[in-house]
Design a protein around this motif. Structure first.
Motif, short mmCIF file in Angstrom:
data_model
loop_
_atom_site.label_atom_id
_atom_site.label_comp_id
_atom_site.label_asym_id
_atom_site.label_seq_id
_atom_site.Cartn_x
_atom_site.Cartn_y
_atom_site.Cartn_z
N ALA A 117 48.88 -5.77 -2.42
CA ALA A 117 50.00 -6.39 -3.27
C ALA A 117 51.00 -5.44 -3.76
N VAL A 118 50.94 -4.24 -3.91
CA VAL A 118 51.97 -3.59 -4.54
C VAL A 118 52.91 -3.33 -3.50
N ILE A 119 52.45 -3.33 -2.10
CA ILE A 119 53.34 -3.23 -0.74
C ILE A 119 54.22 -4.50 -0.58
N THR A 120 53.37 -5.56 -0.82
CA THR A 120 54.05 -6.79 -0.54
C THR A 120 53.49 -7.90 -1.22
N THR A 121 54.21 -8.99 -1.97
CA THR A 121 53.84 -10.02 -2.31
C THR A 121 52.84 -10.87 -1.22
N LEU A 122 51.61 -11.23 -1.73
CA LEU A 122 50.50 -11.96 -1.09
C LEU A 122 50.60 -13.28 -1.37
N THR A 123 50.85 -14.17 -0.35
CA THR A 123 50.54 -15.63 -0.69
C THR A 123 49.25 -15.95 -0.38
N VAL A 124 48.50 -16.84 -1.50
CA VAL A 124 47.38 -17.19 -1.28
C VAL A 124 47.01 -18.67 -0.88
N ALA A 125 46.13 -19.08 0.10
CA ALA A 125 45.93 -20.57 0.39
C ALA A 125 45.61 -21.17 -0.54
N HIS A 126 45.80 -22.56 -0.74
CA HIS A 126 45.29 -23.45 -1.76
C HIS A 126 43.52 -23.72 -1.68
N SER A 127 42.98 -23.61 -0.61
CA SER A 127 41.81 -23.57 -0.48
C SER A 127 41.01 -22.29 -0.94
N THR A 128 41.61 -21.16 -0.86
CA THR A 128 41.17 -19.85 -1.21
C THR A 128 41.04 -19.88 -2.74
N VAL A 129 42.06 -20.47 -3.51
CA VAL A 129 42.04 -20.34 -4.86
C VAL A 129 41.19 -21.40 -5.35
N ARG A 130 41.12 -22.65 -4.76
CA ARG A 130 40.30 -23.78 -5.23
C ARG A 130 38.85 -23.44 -4.98
N ILE A 131 38.64 -23.04 -3.79
CA ILE A 131 37.07 -22.91 -3.52
C ILE A 131 36.42 -21.50 -3.12
N GLU A 132 37.04 -20.80 -2.29
CA GLU A 132 36.58 -19.42 -1.93
C GLU A 132 36.48 -18.55 -2.94
N ILE A 133 37.64 -18.19 -3.77
CA ILE A 133 37.43 -17.22 -4.77
C ILE A 133 36.21 -17.86 -5.88
N PRO A 134 36.44 -18.87 -6.20
CA PRO A 134 35.32 -19.45 -7.44
C PRO A 134 34.07 -19.14 -6.54
N PHE A 135 33.88 -19.48 -5.11
CA PHE A 135 32.35 -19.35 -4.63
C PHE A 135 32.13 -18.01 -4.78
N MET A 136 33.12 -17.04 -4.54
CA MET A 136 32.62 -15.48 -4.49
C MET A 136 32.29 -15.38 -5.74
N ILE A 137 32.82 -15.73 -6.91
CA ILE A 137 32.32 -15.43 -8.39
C ILE A 137 31.17 -15.87 -8.35
N GLY A 138 30.84 -17.10 -8.17
CA GLY A 138 29.60 -17.93 -8.20
C GLY A 138 28.43 -16.99 -7.69
N ILE A 139 28.65 -16.64 -6.39
CA ILE A 139 27.67 -15.94 -5.66
C ILE A 139 27.11 -14.52 -6.28
N SER A 140 28.39 -13.87 -7.14
CA SER A 140 28.19 -12.66 -7.67
C SER A 140 27.37 -12.75 -8.79
N ILE A 141 27.57 -13.73 -9.46
CA ILE A 141 26.83 -14.27 -10.70
C ILE A 141 25.46 -14.34 -10.33
N LEU A 142 25.18 -15.08 -9.15
CA LEU A 142 23.83 -15.54 -8.65
C LEU A 142 23.23 -14.32 -8.32
N LEU A 143 23.98 -13.18 -7.59
CA LEU A 143 23.11 -11.89 -7.35
C LEU A 143 22.72 -10.86 -8.76
N LEU A 144 23.60 -11.14 -9.81
CA LEU A 144 23.30 -10.63 -10.93
C LEU A 144 22.02 -11.14 -11.54
N VAL A 145 21.85 -12.56 -11.35
CA VAL A 145 20.57 -13.35 -12.02
C VAL A 145 19.38 -12.81 -11.15
N LEU A 146 19.67 -12.77 -9.88
CA LEU A 146 18.22 -12.48 -8.99
C LEU A 146 17.88 -11.17 -9.16
#
Length: 308
Positions: free
Chosen positions: A91-120
């Motif tokens: 991001a320091v090298i260049t501005t990164l464009t983020v796909a709508h699905s990445t913000v809406r689905i994939e990043i929240p899913f990544m956060i969710g499974i990280s929480i799941l691993l902590l719980v497990l």
């Protein structure tokens, strides 16, 4: 054995992992193209798995050798480093464009499974049935990727170099051998260095081994940014983090129970926090700018000081 030799072996192990992943991805992609599998599907599955292959090999090898702190430390450390360092640098090298699905689905899913691993890991072990849950989620994630590929078809890249089938098979086999042998060398050398320097397996897994196994993601994202293809960088990192948790930890737990030390709870909270930071930075205009990159790099510096 001298510490200098162990450091040399660690570097050799990293080189084998990086080149092995490269050969494996090129070879298996060549085989898939011969069978008419679309390039987009290849990229979403084989290439994503290929960049996570070093983490998988090192973590499974470490688990089987009883170095459980390297197993979890490698995955958690790689996921933190992927977001805060690799995306931060990119991001320091260049501005990164983020796909709508990445913000809406994939990043929240990544956060969710990280929480799941902590719980497990709250009972201090990631058990076989925990691994089953993670692998089932991994299969569901693959299903999502295939549906995304069908909804958003892309033209085949005619510039892709077609490999003869024998070269593709040879590349896949050689790559797999390099990954397996490289992971063995890396785990042994990292464990020896940790013992010699009085560092814990947790620390060396979170830092040195995590950095080494994240090099494919680093090269992919920074190269994409420098070539003006910055849009793929975030997808590469988020996808890799999802693969690391669901595929690598899940598969490792199916093979052998993975001890989850209480100290890793802090690191998992940092990984979750890194995901939330990424989400908030991208939420407003679906872009990751220089200020966000500097914030991420500063956050990793603070985390590194905390675990020293």
């Amino acid at each position: 054995m001298s510490i200098v030799l162990q450091i040399l072996l660690l570097v050799i192990g990293f080189c084998m992992l990086i080149k092995g992943a490269d050969f494996f991805v090129e070879g298996t992609s060549g085989i898939a193209r011969k069978f008419g599998i679309p390039q987009l599907v290849i990229g979403l599955t084989i290439v994503a798995m290929g960049t996570s292959a070093p983490e998988a090999a090192v973590s499974i090898t470490a688990a089987m050798k009883g170095s459980a702190d390297i197993t979890i430390g490698n995955i958690v450390g790689s996921n933190i480093l992927n977001v805060l360092i690799i995306l931060g640098i990119t991001a320091v090298i260049t501005t990164l464009t983020v796909a709508h699905s990445t913000v809406r689905i994939e990043i929240p899913f990544m956060i969710g499974i990280s929480i799941l691993l902590l719980v497990l890991g709250l009972d201090h072990t990631v058990h076989f049935w925990d691994g089953v849950i993670l692998v089932i989620l991994f299969i569901l994630y693959l299903t999502y990727l295939f549906r995304m590929a069908k909804k958003n078809p892309e033209e085949e890249n005619a510039t892709n170099r077609e490999l003869p089938i024998w070269k593709a098979v040879a590349g896949a086999v050689i790559g797999l051998i390099l990954i397996v042998v490289g992971s063995d060398v890396t785990v042994d050398a990292a464990t020896a260095i940790a013992a010699f320097c009085g560092m814990s397996d947790r620390f060396i897994g979170l830092t040195i081994v995590a950095l080494g196994t994240s090099l494919p993601e680093l090269f992919t994202s920074v190269t994409a940014a420098r070539k003006g293809n910055a849009a793929i960088a975030i997808g590469n990192i988020v996808g890799s983090n999802i693969f690391n948790i669901l595929f690598v930890v899940g598969l490792s737990a199916l093979i052998v129970p993975i001890p989850f030390a209480a100290a890793f709870r802090f690191d998992m909270l940092v990984a979750i926090g890194a995901g939330i930071l990424l989400f908030l930075c991208c939420l407003r205009n679906h872009k990751l700018g220089r200020w966000a990159g500097l914030l991420m790099l500063g956050s990793y510096a603070a985390y590194f000081c905390a675990i020293l």
